[in-house]
Design a protein around this motif. Structure first.
Motif, PDB file in Angstrom:
ATOM      1  N   UNK A 111       4.243  10.581 -18.405  1.00 13.02           N
ATOM      2  CA  UNK A 111       3.498  10.009 -19.331  1.00 13.02           C
ATOM      3  C   UNK A 111       2.913   8.518 -18.693  1.00 13.02           C
ATOM      4  N   UNK A 112       3.359   8.074 -17.411  1.00  9.91           N
ATOM      5  CA  UNK A 112       2.996   6.700 -17.050  1.00  9.91           C
ATOM      6  C   UNK A 112       1.883   7.054 -15.787  1.00  9.91           C
ATOM      7  N   UNK A 132       0.611  -1.117  -0.012  1.00 10.62           N
ATOM      8  CA  UNK A 132      -0.101   0.131  -0.022  1.00 10.62           C
ATOM      9  C   UNK A 132       0.989   1.084  -0.023  1.00 10.62           C
ATOM     10  N   UNK A 133       1.927   1.175   0.722  1.00  9.36           N
ATOM     11  CA  UNK A 133       3.086   2.397   0.825  1.00  9.36           C
ATOM     12  C   UNK A 133       3.520   2.707  -0.442  1.00  9.36           C
ATOM     13  N   UNK A 134       4.054   1.553  -1.051  1.00 11.41           N
ATOM     14  CA  UNK A 134       4.585   1.565  -2.352  1.00 11.41           C
ATOM     15  C   UNK A 134       3.865   1.994  -3.513  1.00 11.41           C
ATOM     16  N   UNK A 135       2.339   1.595  -3.583  1.00 12.02           N
ATOM     17  CA  UNK A 135       1.495   2.298  -4.384  1.00 12.02           C
ATOM     18  C   UNK A 135       1.015   3.519  -4.087  1.00 12.02           C
ATOM     19  N   UNK A 136       1.052   3.946  -3.010  1.00  9.66           N
ATOM     20  CA  UNK A 136       0.770   5.355  -2.769  1.00  9.66           C
ATOM     21  C   UNK A 136       1.829   6.361  -3.220  1.00  9.66           C
ATOM     22  N   UNK A 137       3.158   5.884  -2.879  1.00 15.10           N
ATOM     23  CA  UNK A 137       4.119   6.722  -3.556  1.00 15.10           C
ATOM     24  C   UNK A 137       4.072   6.866  -5.076  1.00 15.10           C
ATOM     25  N   UNK A 138       3.675   5.536  -5.558  1.00 15.10           N
ATOM     26  CA  UNK A 138       3.540   5.560  -7.259  1.00 15.10           C
ATOM     27  C   UNK A 138       2.102   6.266  -7.735  1.00 15.10           C
ATOM     28  N   UNK A 139       1.328   6.696  -6.852  1.00 13.19           N
ATOM     29  CA  UNK A 139       0.085   7.417  -7.202  1.00 13.19           C
ATOM     30  C   UNK A 139       0.289   8.596  -8.055  1.00 13.19           C
ATOM     31  N   UNK A 140       1.334   9.043  -7.874  1.00 14.00           N
ATOM     32  CA  UNK A 140       1.795  10.341  -8.685  1.00 14.00           C
ATOM     33  C   UNK A 140       3.120  10.371  -9.051  1.00 14.00           C
ATOM     34  N   UNK A 141       3.636  10.996 -10.051  1.00 19.22           N
ATOM     35  CA  UNK A 141       5.030  11.247 -10.408  1.00 19.22           C
ATOM     36  C   UNK A 141       5.760  11.837  -9.347  1.00 19.22           C
ATOM     37  N   UNK A 142       6.987  11.982  -9.217  1.00 21.36           N
ATOM     38  CA  UNK A 142       7.489  12.500  -7.984  1.00 21.36           C
ATOM     39  C   UNK A 142       7.991  11.696  -6.847  1.00 21.36           C
ATOM     40  N   UNK A 143       8.708  12.258  -5.852  1.00 20.42           N
ATOM     41  CA  UNK A 143       8.809  11.236  -4.724  1.00 20.42           C
ATOM     42  C   UNK A 143       8.177  12.247  -3.548  1.00 20.42           C
ATOM     43  N   UNK A 144       7.001  11.887  -3.285  1.00 24.27           N
ATOM     44  CA  UNK A 144       6.533  12.695  -2.193  1.00 24.27           C
ATOM     45  C   UNK A 144       6.413  11.995  -0.864  1.00 24.27           C
ATOM     46  N   UNK A 145       6.009  10.599  -0.922  1.00 22.73           N
ATOM     47  CA  UNK A 145       5.714   9.955   0.536  1.00 22.73           C
ATOM     48  C   UNK A 145       7.155   9.398   1.078  1.00 22.73           C
ATOM     49  N   UNK A 146       7.891   8.595   0.011  1.00 26.85           N
ATOM     50  CA  UNK A 146       9.098   7.832   0.490  1.00 26.85           C
ATOM     51  C   UNK A 146      10.158   8.463  -0.436  1.00 26.85           C
TER      52      UNK A 146
END
Lengths: 198, 351, 542
Positions: C452-453, C47-61
């Motif tokens: 683009x992803x 869940x943490x990994x997917x949250x981080x990947x929810x948008x580009x950039x490094x916001x959570x981790x």
């Protein structure tokens, strides 16, 4: 529950029809996985020996010393066979004697290996000196560890023998120990060949 | 009844074959893949399409049979009896063993042919050394001695990459070229391809190589032979994030700050460090956006110049709290010329 | 088929689950519950990994944290969830299915369980000393220079390997020597066949990983040079050792699952399994072939190019026995009288999703295509379709199917169906977009990606949240039904395998009467299945 446990032993004929003693089968399965474990370490040793040879270090190996050591380990397999034969005749004292001899021979082998390691370290071949050194000590070290475990196990079997736990038709413990010990010997023959002879 | 079943099977098979054929040849699948920028991309995509055709048929057969069975064979309400017992059917079982075997054999042979075609080493290729390290790419052209961190390739000319790594395993991947190759330390990994379409495409690291793995990106610029030659003759031009027209290699701009920025870009510092002036956003190492102010105050008894210089050359000299040590490459001292190091320090202190 | 009412009313002493208990059923439950705990841990990391990947950039981790989370997600899910949870099924079921009183080595069995909690603690504890951060593949030299936690990780995986090895010895010995009278090899339930094939693979492959991990640990701790490139060490050697274990590990994780659903289809289709021998033999074929395919993970690495061809061929051939199984299951439900209970739904879901994992495996085996999609999200999607759509579906199917047997209670069928649909939609939503991301150029294991992803990643993240939520109805159902659910009779599904001939839950000695194999386990439609009740098998109708 006791009666059920007793039933457990006699009841299940299908397996016994195959003539399989479950402890022995378990040991065989364990040894087959040990073959793969040593297979991994042996392939590491061969890989590095072929691709990153260290002739100066492999020349340090004392084939004569380890040849004698090999002979000692092989003899110890023979004493285990004699011990098993003795208990199959019901001779518990002879079993104890042969086990004692096995322990002694195993200990001598280990002493020889420690002596070898010490000599090689003095010559500058160490775990960290080269990939060859790393793989040599790892492989022979893990075999040595198996011998050590075998010696400790043999002491337990010896104590059991002295307490009269084994008899003519009750010697599974000796047999299973024997399987392990022979395996460790066979592995050593392979190691001796690829490390010292080839 | 039997006749009807047989008829249905034949019709279904024909429909499925038609669908598979259409997927493999004429349905637009371009949205599945990025642009085709190399000759091998064309061949790989053709193979991919072929496999998609087969995959679609297999998918439809299995999911179709599944859905049909679920709809058709549900238990009738109140019917607690068992179904008609069938233990197997030898003909059927032989068919569904042999057909997949034939299919994978065909795919295997086709794959093998494509592989030998795309990996044939051409005569007289352009040789490019790809040097990877955490977390940057560098490209060297041995014939001309040019070195750059953006890859320039002439269109339609075969290239042979010699890929190496200075630290851990990386993987050189250009999706538009449809190929990647690991950069394994201790060995040189080779890769041949022929760029076939002018354009700019991303280079991405595909093997987990550490905290900055995601930021280990660069760009390949496929251009005309003339443009490429001009670039080579200019001694390679650094363009990544840093504006245009700044010569690299031994020819640094005269303005020390501009030169410092070129060096900053050339060695890929921005992959790990944020620096507003150079528009980089790396997060592996500490931000350098106001390093000029920070450097002077960081440690008592160490002046700003020494602090920055030591941090570049002896990378673990002063590791900032909260950042891992042993991550930054420790060979910048050897790789940079003294002049490069000087202008880089000056540039950083101006921030 | 008498019901042991004494066992049913006997008060269950929960404390025994925290002790060294040699009853295979207690050990089985210990396995199932412990590994489910780790499933939740691994899921939280996802869940943490997917949250981080929810948008580009490094916001959570940041990059370091991200690598630690993804490494532990993979390691926990593989080594502490799927492999041991299937061993848990093996423990609980094999003696019951073959009519034995216990496993061949009860104490060894307890040991193989009790190795798991310390290994799990060690793996999670590594977070506090700088966790492993080089992926579950631990590629050298990255894993040699990683922080101290990587050593704990290696030790943890070695311990888990030993646990799985001891379990395998037990499974094979038990199956070979302790079958009920009259039960030959061609009478074994297919789950037992699956476990047998798995155990043989574990025996051959796991020690190789142990040896390799020892080399990594020695490099880190004792200064050996196996993977030190400057001294002649060889990173590709690790890849060979690692994949020699870890590709077979995929089959170790799927064959028991295939066994589980091979039990479920005949029962809920009321038809014999289609092609019994073909399914059993194909398990064995996969287990042998599976040992010969490992280098297909290394097509992009510096291996000898000519050697890639044989690995491509063997990898593709595996599709044949796998196809045989899928078609045989279809043959089983074909013309049956299907009952859509929760286990049946999960089993049907297994086929539909595992199929996608299987087909994309062919793409990955084809070298030219693999050179593009290797190490991308295409692989992430593929492996999750196999391991989540496949193995985890099978685990859920098995948990629902044997829930009445294990607990003596019925679960809530409505909640089970809610769980199935959340799981099914979540899996497809989460992993289908990843195929596209990979094809279009997104590498795996990245904390950040090109803009683009964004779309495909957002879909995947929504799917992942749905998967996370889907465990809630399951947990609620399992806990509440276990405590207060209606009592289950001994054979609620009217099944023919031996475990259903004893009470639910079975008495400590498993069978009051000496079990003799009289009815072939898949003789549906040929024998009258006795059962005390033929009413609805779960507490709430559908």
């Amino acid at each position: 529950m006791e009666s059920n446990a007793a039933l457990h032993k006699q009841e299940f004929k299908a397996g016994h029809q195959l003539g399989l003693d479950h402890k022995k089968l378990g040991m065989w399965l364990f040894l087959s996985s040990e073959v793969m474990f040593f297979g991994g370490l042996i392939s590491a040793f061969l890989h590095f020996k072929i691709n990153t040879p260290s002739p100066a270090e492999s020349a340090l190996l004392d084939v004569a010393l380890i040849g004698v050591n090999t002979f000692i380990l092989l003899t110890s397999s023979f004493t285990v066979v004699l011990g098993l034969a003795a208990i199959q005749r019901g001779n518990s004292r002879a079993l104890a004697g042969y086990l004692g001899l096995t322990i002694l021979l195993g200990a001598v082998f280990l002493t020889g290996q420690v002596y070898e390691f010490k000599m090689l370290y003095q010559e500058g071949m160490t775990l960290q000196s080269s990939v060859y050194g790393s793989s040599f000590y790892t492989l022979t070290g893990f075999h040595g560890l198996h011998v050590l475990i075998g010696v400790v196990w043999a002491v337990f079997v010896l104590v059991n023998a002295l307490r009269g736990r084994y008899a003519e038709n009750e010697h599974g413990g000796v047999e299973i120990f024997g399987l392990y010990w022979h395996f460790v010997d066979i592995v050593w023959i392979v190691l001796f060949t690829i490390i010292y002879l080839v | 009844m039997k006749e009807r079943n047989l008829f249905a099977i034949i019709v279904l098979s024909l429909v499925l074959i038609a669908v598979g054929y259409l997927v493999a040849t004429s349905v637009d699948l371009s949205w599945l893949m990025p642009a085709q920028a190399s000759e091998r991309a064309v061949l790989v995509d053709r193979l991919f399409r072929f496999m998609m055709g087969i995959a679609t048929v297999v998918f439809l057969i299995v999911e179709g049979a599944l859905i049909y069975a679920v709809l058709r064979f549900r238990q009738k309400p109140g019917d607690e009896s068992d179904a008609r017992p069938v233990h197997g059917n030898n003909t059927l079982e032989i068919v569904w063993t042999l057909i997949p075997a034939v299919i994978v054999a065909v795919i295997g042979v086709y794959s093998y042919r494509v592989l030998t075609e795309v990996e044939r080493v051409p005569d007289d290729p352009l040789v490019v050394r790809v040097i990877s390290q955490q977390f940057s790419w560098r490209f060297e052209y041995p014939e001309s001695g040019v070195s750059a961190n953006v890859l320039h390739l002439p269109v339609d000319r075969p290239v042979q990459f010699q890929i190496e790594s200075r630290d851990v395993i990386h993987s050189f991947w250009v999706p538009e070229f449809r190929v990647k190759r690991d950069a394994t330390p201790g060995q040189i990994d080779e890769l041949v391809l022929t760029p076939s379409q002018i354009g700019r495409y991303p280079i991405r690291c595909a093997e987990l190589c550490g905290p900055g793995h995601a930021a280990m990106v660069s760009e390949v610029i496929v251009e005309s032979e003339e443009d490429f030659q001009a670039w080579i003759e200019a001694g390679g031009v650094e363009v990544l994030d840093a504006g245009k027209g700044v010569p690299a290699g031994d020819k640094l701009p005269d303005d020390p700050l501009a030169a410092g920025r070129v060096v900053f870009t050339k060695y890929g510092c921005g992959a790990c460090h944020t620096l507003d002036e150079a528009k980089t956003g790396g997060i592996v190492g500490p931000s350098l956006s106001d390093i000029g102010r920070v450097a002077a105050e960081r440690l008592q008894g160490v002046n700003a110049v020494d602090y920055v210089r030591s941090s570049i050359v002896e990378t673990d000299a002063f590791v900032v709290d909260g950042y891992p040590s042993g991550v930054m490459p420790n060979d910048f001292g050897e790789r940079m010329t003294p002049e490069e190091l000087d202008v880089l320090v000056e540039y950083l202190l101006s921030q | 088929m008498s019901v042991n009412t004494a066992a049913m009313t006997e008060k269950v002493d929960w404390r025994k689950y925290f002790t060294w208990n040699t009853d295979h059923k207690v050990i089985g439950i210990q396995y199932l519950v412990t590994t489910f705990f780790f499933f939740i841990v691994g899921g939280a990391l996802a869940m943490l990994v997917r949250t981080e990947l929810g948008q580009p950039g490094t916001d959570l981790l940041d990059g370091v944290e991200y690598n630690r989370f993804l490494t532990n997600h993979g390691s926990v899910m593989i080594f502490l969830w799927i492999i041991p949870v299937l061993a848990g099924f093996g423990n609980y079921l094999i003696p019951l299915m073959i009519g034995a009183r216990d496993m061949a080595f009860p104490n060894l069995n307890a040991l193989s369980f009790w190795l798991i909690p310390p290994a799990g603690v060690l793996m999670i504890a590594s977070f506090f000393v700088g966790s492993a951060e080089s992926g579950w593949t631990a590629y050298v030299p990255l894993s040699v220079t990683a922080p101290l936690g990587q050593t704990l990780w290696a030790v943890s995986v070695i311990i888990l390997g030993v646990s799985s090895l001891l379990g395998a010895i037990n499974f094979v010995t038990t199956t070979l020597t302790m079958r009920a009278e009259g039960m030959g090899f061609w009478d074994l339930p297919l789950f037992v066949w699956g476990m047998l094939a798995t155990a043989l693979m574990i025996l051959v492959a796991t020690p190789m990983l142990t040896a390799g991990l020892i080399l990594i640990a020695l490099d880190r701790v004792a200064g050996t040079l196996f993977f030190d490139v400057a001294a002649g060490g060889d990173p590709v050697f690790w890849q060979n050792i690692f994949w020699f274990y870890s590709h077979p590990a995929v089959y170790i994780m799927i064959l028991p699952g295939m066994g589980i659903i091979s039990e479920i289809f005949p029962v809920f289709s009321r038809k014999p399994i289609f092609g019994y021998k073909a399914i059993a033999i194909s398990s064995m074929a996969i287990s042998v072939l599976g040992l010969t395919v490992w280098a297909h993970h290394m097509f992009t690495s510096g291996m000898n190019p000519a050697l890639r061809i044989p690995y491509m061929i063997t990898s593709m051939i595996i599709a044949v026995p796998t196809g045989i199984k899928i078609f045989s299951w279809l043959g089983t439900i074909w013309d049956g009288k299907l009952r859509f209970t929760t286990p049946m739904l999960f089993a049907l879901g297994f086929i539909s999703m595992f199929l996608i994992g299987g087909i994309t495996g062919i793409f990955l085996a084809s070298i030219p295509v693999d050179l593009h999609v290797h190490d991308t999200y295409f692989v992430v999607a593929h492996l999750h379709f196999v391991l989540f759509g496949g193995s985890v579906s099978a685990v859920y199917a098995g948990l629902y199917y044997w829930f009445p047997k294990i607990t003596g209670r019925k679960y809530d069928e409505r909640l089970g169906k809610v769980h199935f649909w959340m799981n099914f939609i979540g899996t497809n939503l989460s992993y289908l977009p990843m195929f596209l991301a990979g094809l279009l150029g997104m590498p795996r294991r990245v904390v950040d990606y090109a803009p683009e992803f964004t779309g495909v990643n957002q879909l995947a993240t929504v799917g992942a949240y749905l998967l996370g939520l889907s465990t809630l109805p399951f947990l609620y159902n399992a806990i509440v039904s276990w405590a207060r659910g209606p009592r289950a009779e001994s054979n609620p599904w009217r099944a023919l395998t031996l475990e259903w001939t004893t009470s639910s839950p079975p008495p400590e000695h498993n069978f009051d009467e000496r079990p003799v194999m009289k009815i072939w386990p898949y003789s549906y439609g040929e024998v009258e299945v006795e059962s005390e009740a033929t009413g609805p098998v779960a507490s709430a109708g559908d």
